[in-house]
Scaffold this active site. Structure first.
Site, PDB file in Angstrom:
ATOM      1  N   ASP A 254       0.857  -1.189   0.000  1.00  0.00           N
ATOM      2  CA  ASP A 254       0.000   0.000   0.000  1.00  0.00           C
ATOM      3  C   ASP A 254       0.894   1.240   0.000  1.00  0.00           C
ATOM      4  O   ASP A 254       2.064   1.177   0.379  1.00  0.00           O
ATOM      5  CB  ASP A 254      -0.884   0.017   1.253  1.00  0.00           C
ATOM      6  CG  ASP A 254      -1.863  -1.150   1.285  1.00  0.00           C
ATOM      7  OD1 ASP A 254      -2.120  -1.744   0.228  1.00  0.00           O
ATOM      8  OD2 ASP A 254      -2.380  -1.452   2.380  1.00  0.00           O
TER       9      ASP A 254
ATOM     10  N   ARG B 100      -1.394  -1.119  -8.649  1.00  0.00           N
ATOM     11  CA  ARG B 100      -2.753  -0.722  -8.250  1.00  0.00           C
ATOM     12  C   ARG B 100      -2.782   0.802  -8.246  1.00  0.00           C
ATOM     13  O   ARG B 100      -2.051   1.442  -7.491  1.00  0.00           O
ATOM     14  CB  ARG B 100      -3.008  -1.267  -6.842  1.00  0.00           C
ATOM     15  CG  ARG B 100      -4.291  -0.796  -6.197  1.00  0.00           C
ATOM     16  CD  ARG B 100      -4.139  -0.804  -4.695  1.00  0.00           C
ATOM     17  NE  ARG B 100      -4.573  -2.015  -4.030  1.00  0.00           N
ATOM     18  CZ  ARG B 100      -4.178  -2.321  -2.784  1.00  0.00           C
ATOM     19  NH1 ARG B 100      -3.339  -1.551  -2.128  1.00  0.00           N
ATOM     20  NH2 ARG B 100      -4.617  -3.425  -2.214  1.00  0.00           N
TER      21      ARG B 100
ATOM     22  N   LYS C  71      -6.665   7.015  -6.291  1.00  0.00           N
ATOM     23  CA  LYS C  71      -6.605   8.482  -6.350  1.00  0.00           C
ATOM     24  C   LYS C  71      -5.630   8.995  -5.299  1.00  0.00           C
ATOM     25  O   LYS C  71      -4.922   9.958  -5.527  1.00  0.00           O
ATOM     26  CB  LYS C  71      -7.987   9.070  -6.078  1.00  0.00           C
ATOM     27  CG  LYS C  71      -8.936   8.963  -7.257  1.00  0.00           C
ATOM     28  CD  LYS C  71     -10.264   9.632  -6.923  1.00  0.00           C
ATOM     29  CE  LYS C  71     -11.259   9.442  -8.037  1.00  0.00           C
ATOM     30  NZ  LYS C  71     -12.634   9.761  -7.589  1.00  0.00           N
ATOM     31  N   GLY C  72      -5.615   8.384  -4.133  1.00  0.00           N
ATOM     32  CA  GLY C  72      -4.769   8.847  -3.025  1.00  0.00           C
ATOM     33  C   GLY C  72      -5.637   9.331  -1.887  1.00  0.00           C
ATOM     34  O   GLY C  72      -6.537  10.140  -2.092  1.00  0.00           O
TER      35      GLY C  72
ATOM     36  N   THR D 297     -10.677   2.020  -7.858  1.00  0.00           N
ATOM     37  CA  THR D 297     -11.523   3.192  -7.622  1.00  0.00           C
ATOM     38  C   THR D 297     -12.978   2.737  -7.587  1.00  0.00           C
ATOM     39  O   THR D 297     -13.337   1.732  -8.209  1.00  0.00           O
ATOM     40  CB  THR D 297     -11.329   4.250  -8.737  1.00  0.00           C
ATOM     41  OG1 THR D 297     -12.259   5.311  -8.538  1.00  0.00           O
ATOM     42  CG2 THR D 297     -11.550   3.682 -10.129  1.00  0.00           C
ATOM     43  N   HIS D 298     -13.813   3.506  -6.866  1.00  0.00           N
ATOM     44  CA  HIS D 298     -15.262   3.236  -6.881  1.00  0.00           C
ATOM     45  C   HIS D 298     -15.957   4.143  -7.873  1.00  0.00           C
ATOM     46  O   HIS D 298     -17.184   4.198  -7.928  1.00  0.00           O
ATOM     47  CB  HIS D 298     -15.851   3.460  -5.482  1.00  0.00           C
ATOM     48  CG  HIS D 298     -15.107   2.717  -4.426  1.00  0.00           C
ATOM     49  ND1 HIS D 298     -14.178   3.320  -3.623  1.00  0.00           N
ATOM     50  CD2 HIS D 298     -15.128   1.412  -4.092  1.00  0.00           C
ATOM     51  CE1 HIS D 298     -13.649   2.408  -2.821  1.00  0.00           C
ATOM     52  NE2 HIS D 298     -14.198   1.241  -3.087  1.00  0.00           N
TER      53      HIS D 298
ATOM     54  N   ARG E  47     -14.765   5.017   6.430  1.00  0.00           N
ATOM     55  CA  ARG E  47     -15.578   4.602   5.270  1.00  0.00           C
ATOM     56  C   ARG E  47     -16.957   5.243   5.351  1.00  0.00           C
ATOM     57  O   ARG E  47     -17.503   5.700   4.363  1.00  0.00           O
ATOM     58  CB  ARG E  47     -15.731   3.073   5.219  1.00  0.00           C
ATOM     59  CG  ARG E  47     -14.450   2.279   5.045  1.00  0.00           C
ATOM     60  CD  ARG E  47     -13.812   2.428   3.694  1.00  0.00           C
ATOM     61  NE  ARG E  47     -13.026   3.626   3.513  1.00  0.00           N
ATOM     62  CZ  ARG E  47     -11.806   3.857   4.016  1.00  0.00           C
ATOM     63  NH1 ARG E  47     -11.214   2.933   4.732  1.00  0.00           N
ATOM     64  NH2 ARG E  47     -11.173   4.992   3.799  1.00  0.00           N
TER      65      ARG E  47
HETATM   66  C1  LIG Z   1      -8.507  -1.313  -3.236  1.00  0.00           C
HETATM   67  C2  LIG Z   1      -8.117   0.040  -2.772  1.00  0.00           C
HETATM   68  C3  LIG Z   1      -6.872   0.228  -2.195  1.00  0.00           C
HETATM   69  C4  LIG Z   1      -6.480   1.475  -1.764  1.00  0.00           C
HETATM   70  N1  LIG Z   1      -5.221   1.664  -1.285  1.00  0.00           N
HETATM   71  C5  LIG Z   1      -4.777   2.916  -1.044  1.00  0.00           C
HETATM   72  C6  LIG Z   1      -3.418   3.169  -0.725  1.00  0.00           C
HETATM   73  O1  LIG Z   1      -2.595   2.253  -0.618  1.00  0.00           O
HETATM   74  N2  LIG Z   1      -3.051   4.464  -0.533  1.00  0.00           N
HETATM   75  C7  LIG Z   1      -3.924   5.511  -0.643  1.00  0.00           C
HETATM   76  O2  LIG Z   1      -3.509   6.664  -0.497  1.00  0.00           O
HETATM   77  N3  LIG Z   1      -5.231   5.293  -0.925  1.00  0.00           N
HETATM   78  C8  LIG Z   1      -5.677   4.040  -1.131  1.00  0.00           C
HETATM   79  N4  LIG Z   1      -6.993   3.838  -1.455  1.00  0.00           N
HETATM   80  C9  LIG Z   1      -7.979   4.942  -1.288  1.00  0.00           C
HETATM   81  C10 LIG Z   1      -8.059   5.821  -2.516  1.00  0.00           C
HETATM   82  O3  LIG Z   1      -6.887   6.571  -2.649  1.00  0.00           O
HETATM   83  C11 LIG Z   1      -9.264   6.792  -2.429  1.00  0.00           C
HETATM   84  O4  LIG Z   1      -9.108   7.606  -1.320  1.00  0.00           O
HETATM   85  C12 LIG Z   1     -10.590   6.080  -2.315  1.00  0.00           C
HETATM   86  O5  LIG Z   1     -10.648   4.952  -3.125  1.00  0.00           O
HETATM   87  C13 LIG Z   1     -11.733   7.006  -2.725  1.00  0.00           C
HETATM   88  O6  LIG Z   1     -11.609   7.376  -4.068  1.00  0.00           O
HETATM   89  P1  LIG Z   1     -12.477   6.738  -5.265  1.00  0.00           P
HETATM   90  O7  LIG Z   1     -11.535   6.625  -6.395  1.00  0.00           O
HETATM   91  O8  LIG Z   1     -13.112   5.491  -4.857  1.00  0.00           O
HETATM   92  O9  LIG Z   1     -13.506   7.860  -5.679  1.00  0.00           O
HETATM   93  P2  LIG Z   1     -14.615   8.686  -4.893  1.00  0.00           P
HETATM   94  O10 LIG Z   1     -14.815   9.887  -5.739  1.00  0.00           O
HETATM   95  O11 LIG Z   1     -14.282   8.886  -3.463  1.00  0.00           O
HETATM   96  O12 LIG Z   1     -15.881   7.753  -4.955  1.00  0.00           O
HETATM   97  C14 LIG Z   1     -16.511   7.368  -6.166  1.00  0.00           C
HETATM   98  C15 LIG Z   1     -17.938   7.001  -5.861  1.00  0.00           C
HETATM   99  O13 LIG Z   1     -18.011   5.998  -4.857  1.00  0.00           O
HETATM  100  C16 LIG Z   1     -18.770   6.442  -3.743  1.00  0.00           C
HETATM  101  N5  LIG Z   1     -18.116   6.059  -2.491  1.00  0.00           N
HETATM  102  C17 LIG Z   1     -16.812   6.184  -2.198  1.00  0.00           C
HETATM  103  N6  LIG Z   1     -16.568   5.762  -0.936  1.00  0.00           N
HETATM  104  C18 LIG Z   1     -17.775   5.388  -0.424  1.00  0.00           C
HETATM  105  C19 LIG Z   1     -18.185   4.845   0.827  1.00  0.00           C
HETATM  106  N7  LIG Z   1     -17.331   4.630   1.816  1.00  0.00           N
HETATM  107  N8  LIG Z   1     -19.498   4.553   1.004  1.00  0.00           N
HETATM  108  C20 LIG Z   1     -20.385   4.762  -0.010  1.00  0.00           C
HETATM  109  N9  LIG Z   1     -20.045   5.271  -1.216  1.00  0.00           N
HETATM  110  C21 LIG Z   1     -18.767   5.576  -1.431  1.00  0.00           C
HETATM  111  C22 LIG Z   1     -18.776   7.969  -3.846  1.00  0.00           C
HETATM  112  O14 LIG Z   1     -19.937   8.511  -3.233  1.00  0.00           O
HETATM  113  C23 LIG Z   1     -18.756   8.187  -5.330  1.00  0.00           C
HETATM  114  O15 LIG Z   1     -20.061   8.070  -5.872  1.00  0.00           O
HETATM  115  C24 LIG Z   1      -7.393   2.579  -1.886  1.00  0.00           C
HETATM  116  C25 LIG Z   1      -8.641   2.391  -2.476  1.00  0.00           C
HETATM  117  C26 LIG Z   1      -9.001   1.147  -2.926  1.00  0.00           C
HETATM  118  C27 LIG Z   1     -10.332   0.989  -3.583  1.00  0.00           C
END
Ligand SMILES: Cc1cc2nc3c(=O)[nH]c(=O)nc-3n(C[C@H](O)[C@H](O)[C@H](O)COP(=O)(O)OP(=O)(O)OC[C@H]3O[C@@H](n4cnc5c(N)ncnc54)[C@H](O)[C@@H]3O)c2cc1C
Length: 319
Positions: free
Chosen positions: A141, A191, A194-195, A238-239, A301
């Site tokens: 990570d 992987r 966004k961060g 990403t979600h 979360r």
């Molecule tokens: C598998 C994985 C590993 C990761 N590892 C790291 C890492 O090593 N280092 C690091 O800095 N970051 C890590 N992250 C976190 C990442 O950097 C983002 O902060 C996080 O994924 C949110 O960004 P997003 O791309 O999902 O987009 P967002 O714009 O946050 O979300 C996209 C959509 O999903 C929905 N959503 C997002 N979160 C939730 C929630 N909790 N409940 C309901 N809906 C939600 C939003 O409402 C939006 O509609 C990781 C994320 C994932 C998925």
């Protein structure tokens, strides 16, 4: 605005140790734990991973909770948990995929010993996965910008030693374009996230629009023909369904088969989207945390979407 107030309130709730201790011992909050966390023990984590794969074809990356630890005891506990979960996965037919943060295994306590511990965990993953198909790795990570250089160098040394490792890179950092380029040429598994951190404008993009644009740009590089030739393995974490769609379009344009890359999402977050991707024939992995210290992770979360307020209220008010 509402999103920001909600998120900072939830982050504030993650901090006090007394609150964490009480909530983690309180049965009524177990619905929260179940949604975002797979249990408190490695056995529970692996059981959840097995059930997800058997029922829905969802893969897992097992993650023992507890980052930025500052005592040798917690480092030892974390290291033991990483080995334990890899060995438990060996007894299943699942991929051996274990996520590790450098600050979990001593980056803040005794950085000189991090590499030895990481090497040992990766070696356990290799032993546990002998002869097994799929993505069997210790996934590293990525944490705040002060440790990015050291984390990439750690990954590169372990990879050069022939250990099964993969690396997380963050689109919000300006340096990532160069870092990704080097990993593409090395044929790594990366992987892309966004961060989850913030940093000054000199080194980072700020704001959703800029970060999404950077993500799309990096996705193009991950799914380039050159990346395929080098045996690079893209992981789109990403979600954001639009960013996922962008990756799918880039993959199709450049002839990437569906089994040559994957999506990764967090357990309990937009699982309907994860299922949709499975139905479309893509590989999807869920980051599957487990451990006794689940409250700070779960409440972060919840803070990511005001829509999760109902879940929090239901848990607090009881059944
Ligand atoms: C598998 C994985 C590993 C990761 N590892 C790291 C890492 O090593 N280092 C690091 O800095 N970051 C890590 N992250 C976190 C990442 O950097 C983002 O902060 C996080 O994924 C949110 O960004 P997003 O791309 O999902 O987009 P967002 O714009 O946050 O979300 C996209 C959509 O999903 C929905 N959503 C997002 N979160 C939730 C929630 N909790 N409940 C309901 N809906 C939600 C939003 O409402 C939006 O509609 C990781 C994320 C994932 C998925």
């Amino acid at each position: 605005m509402l999103q920001r107030v909600w998120q900072s309130t939830m982050i504030a709730l993650a901090r006090p140790a007394w609150l964490r201790t009480r909530i983690q011992a309180w049965r009524a909050t177990s619905a929260l734990a179940t949604r975002f966390v797979a249990g408190t023990t490695a056995e529970e984590g692996v059981a959840r991973a097995e059930a997800m794969f058997a029922r829905e074809g969802l893969r897992a990356s097992l993650y023992y909770l507890g980052e930025y630890v500052d005592t040798p005891e917690r480092v030892a506990e974390n290291v033991a948990a990483k080995h334990a979960v890899a060995r438990l996965l060996a007894a299943t037919s699942l991929e051996v995929h274990v996520s590790v943060d450098p600050t979990q295994i001593g980056q803040c306590v005794d950085p000189g010993n991090v590499e030895g511990r990481a090497q040992a965990i990766a070696a356990t993953v290799a032993g546990a996965a002998t002869g097994r198909p799929g993505l069997n790795v210790m996934m590293i990570d990525m944490e705040d910008d002060t440790v990015v250089g050291a984390t990439i160098a750690l990954h590169d040394r372990l990879k050069a030693a022939g250990l099964p490792v993969a690396l997380t890179l963050q689109a919000y950092l300006r340096r990532t374009e160069k870092d990704l380029d080097a990993q593409v040429r090395a044929g790594s598994a990366v992987r892309l996230v966004k961060g989850a951190f913030v940093a000054g404008r000199a080194i980072a993009f700020a704001g959703g629009g800029e970060i999404k644009a950077a993500y799309r740009h990096l996705v193009e590089r991950m799914f380039s023909s050159e990346a395929r030739e080098h045996g690079f393995y893209p992981i789109v974490a990403t979600h954001d369904d639009r960013l996922q769609d962008h990756a799918i379009a880039a993959a199709e344009r450049n002839g990437w088969p569906k089994d040559a890359f994957e999506f990764e999402m967090l357990l309990g977050v937009r699982e309907s989207l994860a299922r949709q991707r499975i139905a479309e024939g893509f590989r999807v992995r869920l980051y599957t945390p487990f451990g006794r210290d689940w409250w700070p992770y779960a409440i972060r979360r919840i803070g990511e979407s005001p829509g999760n307020g109902r879940l929090l209220a239901r848990a607090m008010l009881g059944p």
